[in-house]
Motif scaffolding. Structure first.
Motif, mmCIF file in Angstrom:
data_model
loop_
_atom_site.group_PDB
_atom_site.id
_atom_site.type_symbol
_atom_site.label_atom_id
_atom_site.label_comp_id
_atom_site.label_asym_id
_atom_site.label_seq_id
_atom_site.Cartn_x
_atom_site.Cartn_y
_atom_site.Cartn_z
ATOM 1 N N ALA A 21 1.197 -1.218 0.021
ATOM 2 C CA ALA A 21 0.016 0.035 0.035
ATOM 3 C C ALA A 21 0.793 1.086 -0.007
ATOM 4 O O ALA A 21 2.055 1.113 0.269
ATOM 5 C CB ALA A 21 -0.988 -0.123 1.148
ATOM 6 N N SER A 22 0.255 2.254 -0.219
ATOM 7 C CA SER A 22 1.051 3.788 -0.081
ATOM 8 C C SER A 22 1.133 3.903 1.373
ATOM 9 O O SER A 22 0.273 3.701 2.033
ATOM 10 C CB SER A 22 0.128 4.540 -0.981
ATOM 11 O OG SER A 22 0.244 4.582 -2.294
ATOM 12 N N PRO A 23 2.357 4.671 1.718
ATOM 13 C CA PRO A 23 2.597 5.059 3.107
ATOM 14 C C PRO A 23 1.523 5.887 3.576
ATOM 15 O O PRO A 23 1.349 6.980 2.991
ATOM 16 C CB PRO A 23 3.783 5.379 3.018
ATOM 17 C CG PRO A 23 4.211 5.987 1.783
ATOM 18 C CD PRO A 23 3.608 5.061 0.785
ATOM 19 N N VAL A 24 1.139 5.729 4.964
ATOM 20 C CA VAL A 24 0.027 6.879 5.467
ATOM 21 C C VAL A 24 0.706 6.987 6.672
ATOM 22 O O VAL A 24 1.467 6.563 7.364
ATOM 23 C CB VAL A 24 -1.314 6.035 5.668
ATOM 24 C CG1 VAL A 24 -2.162 5.757 4.386
ATOM 25 C CG2 VAL A 24 -1.195 4.849 6.403
ATOM 26 N N ARG A 111 -1.787 0.128 11.716
ATOM 27 C CA ARG A 111 -2.580 0.666 11.011
ATOM 28 C C ARG A 111 -3.844 0.706 11.964
ATOM 29 O O ARG A 111 -4.309 -0.322 12.223
ATOM 30 C CB ARG A 111 -3.050 0.110 9.628
ATOM 31 C CG ARG A 111 -1.966 0.579 8.677
ATOM 32 C CD ARG A 111 -2.368 0.390 7.061
ATOM 33 N NE ARG A 111 -1.447 1.164 6.251
ATOM 34 C CZ ARG A 111 -1.635 1.262 5.123
ATOM 35 N NH1 ARG A 111 -2.583 0.613 4.442
ATOM 36 N NH2 ARG A 111 -0.770 1.991 4.258
ATOM 37 N N GLN A 112 -4.671 1.839 12.145
ATOM 38 C CA GLN A 112 -5.672 1.612 12.928
ATOM 39 C C GLN A 112 -7.214 1.642 12.131
ATOM 40 O O GLN A 112 -8.261 1.301 12.940
ATOM 41 C CB GLN A 112 -5.872 3.109 13.758
ATOM 42 C CG GLN A 112 -4.646 3.338 14.742
ATOM 43 C CD GLN A 112 -4.319 2.329 15.526
ATOM 44 O OE1 GLN A 112 -5.100 1.808 16.415
ATOM 45 N NE2 GLN A 112 -3.085 1.648 15.490
ATOM 46 N N ASP A 113 -7.037 1.693 10.965
ATOM 47 C CA ASP A 113 -8.381 1.497 9.954
ATOM 48 C C ASP A 113 -8.588 0.236 9.723
ATOM 49 O O ASP A 113 -9.529 -0.019 8.815
ATOM 50 C CB ASP A 113 -8.317 2.431 9.125
ATOM 51 C CG ASP A 113 -7.161 2.248 8.099
ATOM 52 O OD1 ASP A 113 -6.455 1.127 8.180
ATOM 53 O OD2 ASP A 113 -7.003 2.875 6.927
ATOM 54 N N GLY A 114 -7.792 -0.849 9.970
ATOM 55 C CA GLY A 114 -8.054 -2.167 9.572
ATOM 56 C C GLY A 114 -7.589 -2.611 8.060
ATOM 57 O O GLY A 114 -7.604 -3.776 7.647
ATOM 58 N N SER A 115 -6.932 -1.728 7.429
ATOM 59 C CA SER A 115 -6.465 -1.788 6.203
ATOM 60 C C SER A 115 -5.030 -2.494 6.202
ATOM 61 O O SER A 115 -4.389 -2.764 7.372
ATOM 62 C CB SER A 115 -6.294 -0.643 5.451
ATOM 63 O OG SER A 115 -5.612 0.198 6.184
ATOM 64 N N HIS A 116 -4.543 -3.131 5.128
ATOM 65 C CA HIS A 116 -3.210 -3.996 5.285
ATOM 66 C C HIS A 116 -2.320 -3.262 4.388
ATOM 67 O O HIS A 116 -2.467 -2.711 3.359
ATOM 68 C CB HIS A 116 -3.789 -5.370 4.516
ATOM 69 C CG HIS A 116 -4.536 -6.115 5.399
ATOM 70 N ND1 HIS A 116 -4.361 -6.844 6.494
ATOM 71 C CD2 HIS A 116 -5.887 -6.390 5.191
ATOM 72 C CE1 HIS A 116 -5.554 -7.403 7.219
ATOM 73 N NE2 HIS A 116 -6.373 -7.055 6.204
ATOM 74 N N ARG A 117 -1.008 -3.084 4.856
ATOM 75 C CA ARG A 117 0.077 -2.902 4.124
ATOM 76 C C ARG A 117 0.475 -3.984 3.249
ATOM 77 O O ARG A 117 0.902 -3.322 2.198
ATOM 78 C CB ARG A 117 1.459 -2.728 5.305
ATOM 79 C CG ARG A 117 0.944 -1.902 6.324
ATOM 80 C CD ARG A 117 2.215 -1.755 7.157
ATOM 81 N NE ARG A 117 2.263 -0.738 8.203
ATOM 82 C CZ ARG A 117 3.077 -0.631 9.307
ATOM 83 N NH1 ARG A 117 3.939 -1.612 9.543
ATOM 84 N NH2 ARG A 117 2.867 0.203 10.152
ATOM 85 N N GLY A 123 -5.048 -9.934 -4.185
ATOM 86 C CA GLY A 123 -5.910 -8.914 -3.200
ATOM 87 C C GLY A 123 -6.042 -9.361 -1.947
ATOM 88 O O GLY A 123 -6.575 -8.718 -0.990
ATOM 89 N N HIS A 124 -5.444 -10.716 -1.334
ATOM 90 C CA HIS A 124 -5.862 -11.169 -0.029
ATOM 91 C C HIS A 124 -4.670 -10.525 1.008
ATOM 92 O O HIS A 124 -3.356 -10.324 0.503
ATOM 93 C CB HIS A 124 -5.620 -12.560 -0.107
ATOM 94 C CG HIS A 124 -6.798 -13.134 -0.884
ATOM 95 N ND1 HIS A 124 -6.631 -14.248 -2.021
ATOM 96 C CD2 HIS A 124 -8.142 -13.108 -1.021
ATOM 97 C CE1 HIS A 124 -7.727 -14.555 -2.508
ATOM 98 N NE2 HIS A 124 -8.464 -13.851 -2.071
ATOM 99 N N PRO A 125 -5.083 -10.477 1.939
ATOM 100 C CA PRO A 125 -3.890 -9.879 3.097
ATOM 101 C C PRO A 125 -2.702 -10.728 3.329
ATOM 102 O O PRO A 125 -2.829 -11.954 3.354
ATOM 103 C CB PRO A 125 -4.903 -9.629 4.209
ATOM 104 C CG PRO A 125 -6.186 -9.784 3.822
ATOM 105 C CD PRO A 125 -6.237 -10.553 2.739
ATOM 106 N N VAL A 126 -1.738 -10.231 3.396
ATOM 107 C CA VAL A 126 -0.492 -10.902 3.581
ATOM 108 C C VAL A 126 0.189 -10.242 4.889
ATOM 109 O O VAL A 126 0.414 -9.160 5.190
ATOM 110 C CB VAL A 126 0.777 -10.815 2.635
ATOM 111 C CG1 VAL A 126 1.834 -11.634 3.123
ATOM 112 C CG2 VAL A 126 -0.050 -11.542 1.427
#
Length: 364
Positions: A21-24, A111-117, A123-126
């Motif tokens: 993902a893009s850095p937040v 990450r506090q919003d539940g999204s994955h890096r 598209g599955h989380p790693v």
């Protein structure tokens, strides 16, 4: 990008395409230049120790900052950095008193919003092991886990600073606070134990007694500064240490954590001595100690996590000592491999002549 991923516990690593993902916030995108192989990654590959599969492991990371999140304050594109597994919020009472290893709000770096890096090609989380995920061409890490290092520092040597080095050196300097002239026993002359020796050299220990079961490792320990070596398969290490020191050591560091080894470390202590537990190779390992004896002899036992390190302080300090020629890192890097050779790299570490293996070629 390419990454070496664990798809099934106990089945090793396979190279595949993953997406970052893009850095937040305070996240930092890093072009990975070196990633060390640590036995903790083997444990996380073999069974679930908190990192579900599929997982991207690798926590000894050195690289170059490629992009920063909007809230990053201490790093910029082009900086050279080393990652560390120690996470901290920087605002709780523990962090504000310099005890970042005991941070009360480590989740602040996630990450506090539940999204994955990290996600796979579908598209599955790693899972990002230890929030570092260094067995990849790039990785995304929170700023609190990164320390800036001089650009003169070679990447392979730099990568080892973030775990094995700060753990070994830190146990001696930060936890035990070994003083010049004191005596030290190092139990286990593997990669972390060698750094314990280096820490004892920096501290000015008068005797650095290294115990291991391999003559080859013991010979190697002398190159790092061991003054005495003991093969525990040939003699009783407790009796031998007491003979050498005239009564016992001030500090014993157990970098093995195997059955019987910790007990030997405690039994070889002088009055007022401390045993520092660093390695955990066998679950259920215990120590027998009689409370009255502990009171009268004032011997004590300390658990050590990550060498009580403050990464942003300790890593740059050790990097500077290396550049001054006062700290050994070159001899730690025994073998360099490609990203697609992780399985072979861990197999190679079974050779007692090898200290550490580092991924340095990511062009696959």
């Amino acid at each position: 990008m390419k990454a070496s991923v664990v798809r099934e516990f106990g089945k090793g690593w396979t190279v595949e395409d993953v997406n970052l993902a893009s850095p937040v916030g305070q996240e930092v995108l890093i072009d990975v230049k070196a990633s060390g192989l640590c036995h903790s990654d083997v444990l996380a590959m073999e069974r679930n120790i908190g990192f579900d599969v599929p997982s991207l492991l690798g926590h000894e990371v050195a690289g170059v900052v490629a992009e920063v999140g909007p809230d990053v304050k201490g790093l910029k594109v082009g900086d050279h950095v080393v990652a560390c597994t120690v996470q901290s919020c920087g605002a709780c009472s523990q962090c504000l008193t310099g005890k970042v290893r005991l941070c009360e709000n480590m989740m602040a770096s996630k990450r506090q919003d539940g999204s994955h890096r990290i996600t796979d090609a579908e598209g599955h989380p790693v899972t990002q092991g230890m929030d570092t995920g260094g067995f990849a061409q790039q990785t995304l890490i929170h700023e609190s886990q990164l320390a800036m290092v001089p650009k003169e520092l070679p990447f392979p040597q730099a990568s080892l600073l973030g775990c094995g080095v700060v753990t070994g050196v830190g146990a001696v300097l930060n936890t035990a606070k070994v003083e010049a002239g004191e005596t030290v026993a190092i139990l286990g002359a593997g990669g972390v134990g060698l750094n314990g020796i280096s820490g004892a050299v920096i501290a000015g220990a008068s005797m650095i007694i290294v115990v291991d079961v391999s003559d080859e490792k013991l010979e190697n320990a002398k190159k790092f500064g061991a003054t005495h070596t003991i093969n525990s398969t040939k003699v009783d290490p407790v009796e031998e240490v007491k003979k050498i020191t005239g009564g016992g050591v001030n500090h014993a560091f157990d970098f093995v954590g195997g059955f019987g080894v910790s007990q030997q470390g405690y039994d070889m202590l002088a009055r007022g001595g401390g045993l520092y537990l660093v390695g955990v190779i066998e679950e259920g390992n215990t120590i027998e100690m009689e409370s009255l004896d502990a009171v009268m002899t004032q011997r004590h036992v300390h658990g050590v996590y990550m060498g009580f390190t403050t990464p942003k302080q300790d890593i740059p300090m050790l990097a500077e000592l290396y550049l001054q020629g006062r700290f050994e890192l070159d001899a730690l890097v025994s073998k360099e491999i490609r990203l697609d050779e992780v399985n072979e790299g861990f197999a190679a570490l079974k050779d007692p002549s090898l200290n550490r293996v580092v991924i340095t070629d990511f062009d696959i």
